[in-house]
Design a protein around this motif. Sequence first.
Motif, PDB file in Angstrom:
ATOM      1  N   ARG A  70       0.847  -1.189   0.000  1.00  0.00           N
ATOM      2  CA  ARG A  70       0.000   0.000   0.000  1.00  0.00           C
ATOM      3  C   ARG A  70       0.882   1.237   0.000  1.00  0.00           C
ATOM      4  N   ASP A  71       0.341   2.301  -0.550  1.00  0.00           N
ATOM      5  CA  ASP A  71       1.002   3.598  -0.542  1.00  0.00           C
ATOM      6  C   ASP A  71       2.436   3.477  -1.075  1.00  0.00           C
ATOM      7  N   LYS A  72       3.431   4.006  -0.355  1.00  0.00           N
ATOM      8  CA  LYS A  72       4.811   3.959  -0.850  1.00  0.00           C
ATOM      9  C   LYS A  72       5.439   2.565  -0.751  1.00  0.00           C
ATOM     10  N   TRP A  74       3.863   0.008  -2.144  1.00  0.00           N
ATOM     11  CA  TRP A  74       3.293  -0.716  -3.282  1.00  0.00           C
ATOM     12  C   TRP A  74       4.448  -1.186  -4.163  1.00  0.00           C
ATOM     13  N   HIS A  75       4.534  -2.503  -4.384  1.00  0.00           N
ATOM     14  CA  HIS A  75       5.705  -3.038  -5.078  1.00  0.00           C
ATOM     15  C   HIS A  75       5.416  -4.350  -5.792  1.00  0.00           C
ATOM     16  N   ARG A 160       9.030   5.195 -10.417  1.00  0.00           N
ATOM     17  CA  ARG A 160       8.084   5.924  -9.565  1.00  0.00           C
ATOM     18  C   ARG A 160       8.751   6.416  -8.284  1.00  0.00           C
ATOM     19  N   ASP A 161       9.790   5.719  -7.827  1.00  0.00           N
ATOM     20  CA  ASP A 161      10.535   6.115  -6.636  1.00  0.00           C
ATOM     21  C   ASP A 161      11.789   6.870  -7.082  1.00  0.00           C
ATOM     22  N   SER A 166      12.789   3.867  -1.206  1.00  0.00           N
ATOM     23  CA  SER A 166      12.405   2.488  -0.876  1.00  0.00           C
ATOM     24  C   SER A 166      13.593   1.552  -0.715  1.00  0.00           C
ATOM     25  N   GLU A 180       6.019  -6.362   6.505  1.00  0.00           N
ATOM     26  CA  GLU A 180       4.749  -5.728   6.196  1.00  0.00           C
ATOM     27  C   GLU A 180       3.809  -6.671   5.470  1.00  0.00           C
TER      28      GLU A 180
END
Length: 181
Positions: A70-72, A74-75, A160-161, A166, A180
């Motif tokens: 979720r959010d940052k 997300w992978h 995106r990062d 990350s 997580e």
Amino acid sequence: MTTIRRFEMSDLFKFNNINLDVLTETYNMPFYLQYFSNWPEYFSVAVAPKSNGSPDGDLMAYVLGKSEGRDKLWHGHVSAVTVAPPYRRLGLAKTLMEDVESISTHVYNAFFVDLFVRASNSLAINMYEKFGYVRYRRVLGYYAGEDPEDAFDMRKALPRDAKKESVVPLDHPVMPEDLEW
């Protein structure tokens, strides 16, 4: 010529030659079916050219992945990438990993791709580092069994990062229950 294609159900009966490696995690049938039904775009195989009159070429390698978080966080996640011993050092793992990275970027708009690797598997760790992955954190006792072993959570930032937040390594190990996902 080697062909990279999406996994097909009949491949479940053909990939034992790949899974016989002691460092390859072998899962039960429902695990593979779950990935096939939920993330078919992340499940690819490398197929050898047909030879000796066989109707199908041998499976050389496969990658099994998914998207999560979720959010940052997300992978894309690589659950398995493995190459049968006779087909190693041909660039197949790199090609399959690039496929996962492309799907994670263009289909899922993920921040990073991650994977777990045994801390003792220096060949794989070196290979992933050559592919641009970093040792993000050590997970104590990640691989259970008679002789539990730590894992490295390795990550590669995606476009995106842009600031690569990350993949900034943690300065302390974590336990599996602290993960997580």
